[in-house]
Design a protein around this motif. Structure first.
Motif, PDB file in Angstrom:
ATOM      1  N   UNK A 119       0.835  -1.207   0.000  1.00 36.73           N
ATOM      2  CA  UNK A 119       0.000   0.000   0.000  1.00 36.73           C
ATOM      3  C   UNK A 119       0.869   1.257   0.000  1.00 36.73           C
ATOM      4  N   UNK A 120       1.833   1.293   0.898  1.00 35.39           N
ATOM      5  CA  UNK A 120       2.669   2.495   1.044  1.00 35.39           C
ATOM      6  C   UNK A 120       3.523   2.719  -0.198  1.00 35.39           C
ATOM      7  N   UNK A 150       4.484   5.938  -4.849  1.00 36.23           N
ATOM      8  CA  UNK A 150       4.940   6.028  -6.234  1.00 36.23           C
ATOM      9  C   UNK A 150       3.921   6.752  -7.104  1.00 36.23           C
ATOM     10  N   UNK A 151       2.647   6.410  -6.952  1.00 37.21           N
ATOM     11  CA  UNK A 151       1.608   7.077  -7.740  1.00 37.21           C
ATOM     12  C   UNK A 151       1.552   8.573  -7.434  1.00 37.21           C
ATOM     13  N   UNK A 152       1.650   8.929  -6.163  1.00 33.11           N
ATOM     14  CA  UNK A 152       1.612  10.335  -5.777  1.00 33.11           C
ATOM     15  C   UNK A 152       2.808  11.100  -6.338  1.00 33.11           C
ATOM     16  N   UNK A 153       3.976  10.496  -6.287  1.00 32.94           N
ATOM     17  CA  UNK A 153       5.177  11.144  -6.818  1.00 32.94           C
ATOM     18  C   UNK A 153       5.039  11.388  -8.315  1.00 32.94           C
ATOM     19  N   UNK A 174       2.829  10.079   2.577  1.00 30.86           N
ATOM     20  CA  UNK A 174       3.220  11.458   2.279  1.00 30.86           C
ATOM     21  C   UNK A 174       4.703  11.681   2.549  1.00 30.86           C
ATOM     22  N   UNK A 175       5.231  11.083   3.600  1.00 33.50           N
ATOM     23  CA  UNK A 175       6.654  11.243   3.908  1.00 33.50           C
ATOM     24  C   UNK A 175       7.523  10.607   2.834  1.00 33.50           C
ATOM     25  N   UNK A 176       7.193   9.387   2.432  1.00 30.73           N
ATOM     26  CA  UNK A 176       7.964   8.736   1.371  1.00 30.73           C
ATOM     27  C   UNK A 176       7.861   9.491   0.057  1.00 30.73           C
ATOM     28  N   UNK A 177       6.671   9.989  -0.249  1.00 30.34           N
ATOM     29  CA  UNK A 177       6.498  10.755  -1.481  1.00 30.34           C
ATOM     30  C   UNK A 177       7.322  12.042  -1.447  1.00 30.34           C
ATOM     31  N   UNK A 203      11.498   5.209  -7.099  1.00 30.85           N
ATOM     32  CA  UNK A 203      10.575   5.626  -6.038  1.00 30.85           C
ATOM     33  C   UNK A 203       9.991   4.418  -5.323  1.00 30.85           C
ATOM     34  N   UNK A 204       9.589   3.417  -6.087  1.00 31.55           N
ATOM     35  CA  UNK A 204       8.999   2.221  -5.476  1.00 31.55           C
ATOM     36  C   UNK A 204      10.016   1.512  -4.593  1.00 31.55           C
TER      37      UNK A 204
END
Length: 292
Positions: A92-93, A98-101, A160-163, A219-220
């Motif tokens: 999920x994360x 990745x999609x958000x980025x 959000x943090x990872x993105x 990103x992933x």
């Protein structure tokens, strides 16, 4: 020097070249196999350790092959509800981050590549500078921020943090791809009646597909392997991602080294599948859509 002497001087070089051409089909595959084995060796060791009991793993002196084969380790891990929860959280994360980025980086990179605006250079440098900050150095501030927003132990905070930490890299990579596309291609699309958004979607994105694939992969993988922020933000054991959850197999109270190695092998599979699916698009799309 006579012509005959020149022929004699060239003859050893030509003979050596012909000899190399004869052995090259056999030498190069052997070299490639040896290099491949060097990179695959850690994973082979992990796989072998997954099939041996924990007592055999820590026994000294060690052995390459298990002294006693244990075939049910992977079924034990896949039947562990904790592992399945960790796997779900990581999927999920990583997928959402990745999609958000990509959704944010594509218009940002396109705008900075095609438009000149005051502070453009400073903005690009700022994007690059953000790559120098490590999540480890900012983890206290990150935790405090999400604590004030009452979002600790939520998927949203981790996504959000990872993105945020991967957005700068994706924007910089895609900016270079958009800048390399001739502007005449875009102007031709406008003459055909395409709007700015249609041109971006139907012309520019196919041409930047290798850049998109690069941004998606990095990103992933970065979100999938992130540990420090996840360890700090996710307090519920069921919501921990795989890198954090795997440490539960080896603690001061229990040591399941066999399950740790088996779970680590399984954790590699989604990344391998992702790369296998989109690897073919790394070259494809370089010129797609550029010729009408």
């Amino acid at each position: 020097m006579s012509a005959l002497d020149q022929v004699r001087d060239v003859r050893p070089v030509a003979s050596g070249s012909r000899g190399w051409r004869r052995v090259r089909p056999y030498v190069l595959p052997v070299i490639g196999l040896l290099v491949g084995l060097v990179f695959l060796a850690p994973y082979l060791v992990m796989l072998l350790n997954a099939f041996r009991p924990s007592a055999d793993i820590v026994q000294a002196p060690g052995s390459l092959l298990p002294r006693e084969w244990q075939w049910d380790t992977f079924s034990q891990v896949l039947g562990d509800d904790r592992f399945l929860s960790w796997l779900k959280t990581s999927l999920i994360v990583a997928a959402a981050s990745t999609a958000l980025v990509i959704v944010v980086a594509v218009p940002a990179a396109y705008f900075t590549a095609r438009f000149r605006f005051p502070g453009r250079t400073a903005f690009l440098l700022l994007v690059l500078v953000t790559q120098m900050f490590s999540p480890t150095a900012l983890v206290v501030g990150i935790y405090r921020e999400w604590f004030n927003l009452n979002m600790v132990n939520t998927y949203g905070a981790l996504i959000l943090t990872n993105a945020a930490f991967n957005l700068a890299f994706a924007t910089w990579i895609l900016h270079g791809f958009f800048s390399s596309i001739p502007q005449e291609i875009e102007e031709a699309a406008h003459l055909d009646g395409c709007s700015r958004l249609t041109t971006l979607r139907r012309v520019m994105l196919p041409l930047t597909r290798p850049g998109l694939v690069t941004a998606v992969i990095f990103t992933f993988i970065a979100a999938w392997n992130e540990y420090v922020v996840a360890l700090t933000l996710m307090l519920d054991d069921a919501k921990k991602p795989l890198p954090v959850g795997l440490t539960s197999y080896v603690t001061g109270y229990e040591q399941h080294w066999d399950q740790l190695f088996a779970a680590s092998i399984i954790a590699i599979v989604p990344v391998v599948i992702l790369f296998a699916v989109i690897e073919k698009h790394l070259v494809g799309g370089l010129t797609a859509g550029s010729v009408k």
